[in-house]
Write an enzyme that holds these catalytic residues in place. Structure first.
Site, PDB file in Angstrom:
ATOM      1  N   GLU A   1      -1.509  -9.117   3.302  1.00  0.00           N
ATOM      2  CA  GLU A   1      -1.404  -9.680   4.656  1.00  0.00           C
ATOM      3  C   GLU A   1      -2.770 -10.050   5.233  1.00  0.00           C
ATOM      4  OE1 GLU A   1      -1.042  -6.551   3.825  1.00  0.00           O
ATOM      5  OE2 GLU A   1      -1.604  -5.146   5.410  1.00  0.00           O
TER       6      GLU A   1
ATOM      7  N   CYS B   1       0.827  -1.208   0.000  1.00  0.00           N
ATOM      8  CA  CYS B   1       0.000   0.000   0.000  1.00  0.00           C
ATOM      9  C   CYS B   1       0.864   1.263   0.000  1.00  0.00           C
ATOM     10  CB  CYS B   1      -1.012  -0.037   1.137  1.00  0.00           C
ATOM     11  SG  CYS B   1      -2.477   0.935   0.732  1.00  0.00           S
TER      12      CYS B   1
ATOM     13  N   HIS C   1      -3.611  -5.023   0.300  1.00  0.00           N
ATOM     14  CA  HIS C   1      -3.045  -5.562   1.544  1.00  0.00           C
ATOM     15  C   HIS C   1      -3.093  -7.086   1.542  1.00  0.00           C
ATOM     16  CE1 HIS C   1      -2.814  -1.770   3.913  1.00  0.00           C
ATOM     17  NE2 HIS C   1      -3.708  -1.393   3.018  1.00  0.00           N
TER      18      HIS C   1
HETATM   19  N1  GLN Z   1      -2.067   6.643   2.709  1.00  0.00           N
HETATM   20  C1  GLN Z   1      -2.149   5.894   1.510  1.00  0.00           C
HETATM   21  C2  GLN Z   1      -3.511   6.027   0.837  1.00  0.00           C
HETATM   22  O1  GLN Z   1      -4.455   6.412   1.447  1.00  0.00           O
HETATM   23  C3  GLN Z   1      -1.831   4.431   1.765  1.00  0.00           C
HETATM   24  C4  GLN Z   1      -2.808   3.733   2.662  1.00  0.00           C
HETATM   25  C5  GLN Z   1      -2.291   2.458   3.244  1.00  0.00           C
HETATM   26  O2  GLN Z   1      -1.077   2.218   3.266  1.00  0.00           O
HETATM   27  N2  GLN Z   1      -3.168   1.645   3.746  1.00  0.00           N
HETATM   28  O3  GLN Z   1      -3.625   5.776  -0.340  1.00  0.00           O
END
Ligand code: GLN
Length: 536
Positions: free
Chosen positions: A510, A382, A508
């Site tokens: 994970e 992410c 994600h």
């Molecule tokens: N802050 C980033 C976004 O909103 C990444 C979010 C995250 O790592 N879950 O796109």
């Protein structure tokens, strides 16, 4: 008919109610029962999505895009069954619904009160998952500690529900602490007696006591607990500190927690639990033939619970590779151009973690530059993926002010941009791109080699995205997009062509790694780290 098990906590928080609930569920599932677990949290936030990870650890996201408590991650990792919005309910959500009903005039002029209106709504939610008759048993974990003002309506709802469900259809497991006083050389039962008394004041008699302890419970202590808390001596269950949470189902099996629960619910315990795969996993976990060091670079490293699912993903992937994965948590802010080599040179692989906001951004970029130039396996998740795009933009494409719109809204090179559908959103809660989205993987890429297929689905939680205006430029220079969302064209995976392992996802992974299904990205990353170690 669906039967209900309630898990309450006494004496202190952090006793591991989630692990006990998940372990019991695992044993019941292994005996052939269909089980799910839900968590009721007494705080007023509608969901933990707006909470800083320092408050309650990671925010876990379900397939249907609910932002939930991290215990739901344990449920999924143990059971390998997805959870949903219905599996996590907070006081905030209960009140929100009741207040909305009141505004709609649904209470016909009545005074709206905690009892019966709030407790009725709690009971309705507690039984929602039971309506489909999909489950034989529903385990409900009550967050917080018995005696807290805020958990009272939940305990009262349990009391009423038990009465409504009738005999043998529900049971209460009270998880408690039996502390060891070193100076006296004794285990102490008094805190448990008091917390059971508190439960009794609210009209709830626990059926089973699960006692967290650092030392074995003697027969004498068990008898004392049974006698003073009105439970059968077989219903006093020892839960001794374990070297891994994945031992807990087997420890509970030894203590007959599942048998005792089934007997009380008048359900058959004839089928012995089939834990073959679980034991295989534990065997590999405990007998690694090698070891790798992975750096996790992130901004919430003081609290490893903030990265719970990532840590567990490494445990699953380590077992698959029969390799111990030692994760070093490195504060992103501490990584400078000057010390990055020093900090990362002993590492076999580097993961840059998800996150929000600018703090630690430079450190993440320094770490990524280092691993890119030194052929160290890299895995970005992410924000970690977004950082790899920023780093490549600045240092390879020469776009000096390449940035994410999140960090700098005035950059002339927003290589990570605010998603179109996010532009008019002002509310913070539940408004990100959340939950499962399809991703199509290009053949011939590393991502394809890892997943072994072109169609995958992964869970998301973000507002920003790769800016496709830059895609050609990136691909020409060697950073390719190997996964896309088929409907929107959003870039889901980037990777470097000329690097042993440099893979980063906007999603994600994970959140989908379980004991039964370790996530392929984690498994391959650990394998790449192992290969890197061997080549040194
Ligand atoms: N802050 C980033 C976004 O909103 C990444 C979010 C995250 O790592 N879950 O796109």
């Amino acid at each position: 008919m669906t039967k209900y098990i309630f898990v309450t906590g006494g004496v202190t928080s952090s006793l591991g109610k989630g692990i006990i609930a998940a372990s019991l569920a695992k044993l019941l599932q292994a005996r052939g029962y269909k089980v799910t677990i839900q968590k009721f949290d007494p705080y007023i936030n509608i969901d933990p999505g707006t909470l800083n990870p320092y408050e309650h650890g990671e925010c876990y996201v379900t397939e249907d895009g609910a932002e939930t408590d991290l215990d739901l991650g344990h449920y999924e990792r143990f059971l390998n069954v997805p959870t949903s919005q219905a599996n996590n309910v907070t006081t905030g959500r209960i009140y929100q619904h009741v207040i909305q009903q009141e505004r709609e005039g649904a209470y016909l002029g009545k005074t709206v009160q905690v009892i019966p209106h709030i407790t009725d709504e709690i009971k309705r939610r507690m039984q929602l998952l039971g309506e489909s008759n999909e489950y034989d048993i529903i385990i409900t974990e009550l967050g917080g500690t018995v005696g807290d003002i805020e958990s009272l309506p939940f305990v009262e709802a349990v009391r009423q529900l038990r009465w409504e469900l009738g005999a043998n259809n529900s049971l209460v497991i009270h998880l408690t602490l039996v502390p060891y006083l070193a100076a006296a050389g004794e285990l102490k039962t008094k805190p448990t007696q008091h917390s059971v008394k508190t439960l009794l004041e609210y009209g709830v008699q626990p059926d089973i006591l699960v006692c967290r302890t650092e030392h074995k419970l003697s027969q004498e202590i068990r008898k004392k607990l049974a006698q003073f808390c009105n439970v059968n001596i077989n219903a006093v269950v020892e839960s001794i500190d374990a070297s891994t949470i994945y031992d807990v189902p087997l420890l509970m099996l030894k203590e007959n927690l599942d048998k005792t629960a089934l007997t009380k619910l008048k359900l058959s315990n004839k089928n012995e639990p089939d834990l073959e795969n679980w034991k295989n996993f534990l065997g590999k976990l405990k007998n690694p033939t090698s070891e790798v060091c992975i750096a996790l670079v992130g901004k919430y490293v003081e609290l490893p619970d903030a990265y719970k699912s990532i840590t567990e993903g490494f445990i699953h992937a380590g077992a698959t590779n029969e390799c111990k994965v030692k994760v070093s948590y490195i504060a992103a802010e501490s990584v400078t151009k000057e010390n990055v080599a020093e900090k990362l040179k002993g590492m076999d692989g580097v993961l840059v973690a998800p996150g929000f906001g600018e703090r630690g951004l430079d450190g993440k970029l320094n770490a990524i530059k280092y691993v890119r130039e030194n052929n160290t396996p890299f895995f970005g998740i992410c924000l970690g993926m977004q950082c790899s795009v920023i780093e490549f933009g600045r240092n390879v494409l020469g776009l000096k002010d390449a940035n994410s719109f999140e960090m700098d809204a005035n950059t002339s090179n927003p290589v990570i941009n605010l998603m179109e559908e996010q532009k008019n959103i002002t509310d913070m809660g539940g408004t990100m791109r959340l939950g499962a989205y399809d991703c199509e993987i290009k053949k011939g890429t590393k991502a394809f080699a890892i997943y072994g297929k072109t169609k995958i689905s992964e869970r998301h939680r973000h507002r920003y995205e790769f800016n496709n205006d830059y895609l050609k430029q990136y691909e020409a220079a060697g950073m390719i997009a190997s996964g896309f969302n088929p409907e929107t064209g959003l870039v889901e995976i980037v990777e470097l062509k000329n690097h042993p392992f440099f893979v980063a996802g906007q999603f994600h992974p994970e959140l989908k790694s379980t004991v039964a299904n370790p996530h392929p990205l984690f498994v391959s990353f650990v394998a790449a780290a192992l290969a890197n170690k061997k080549s040194k």
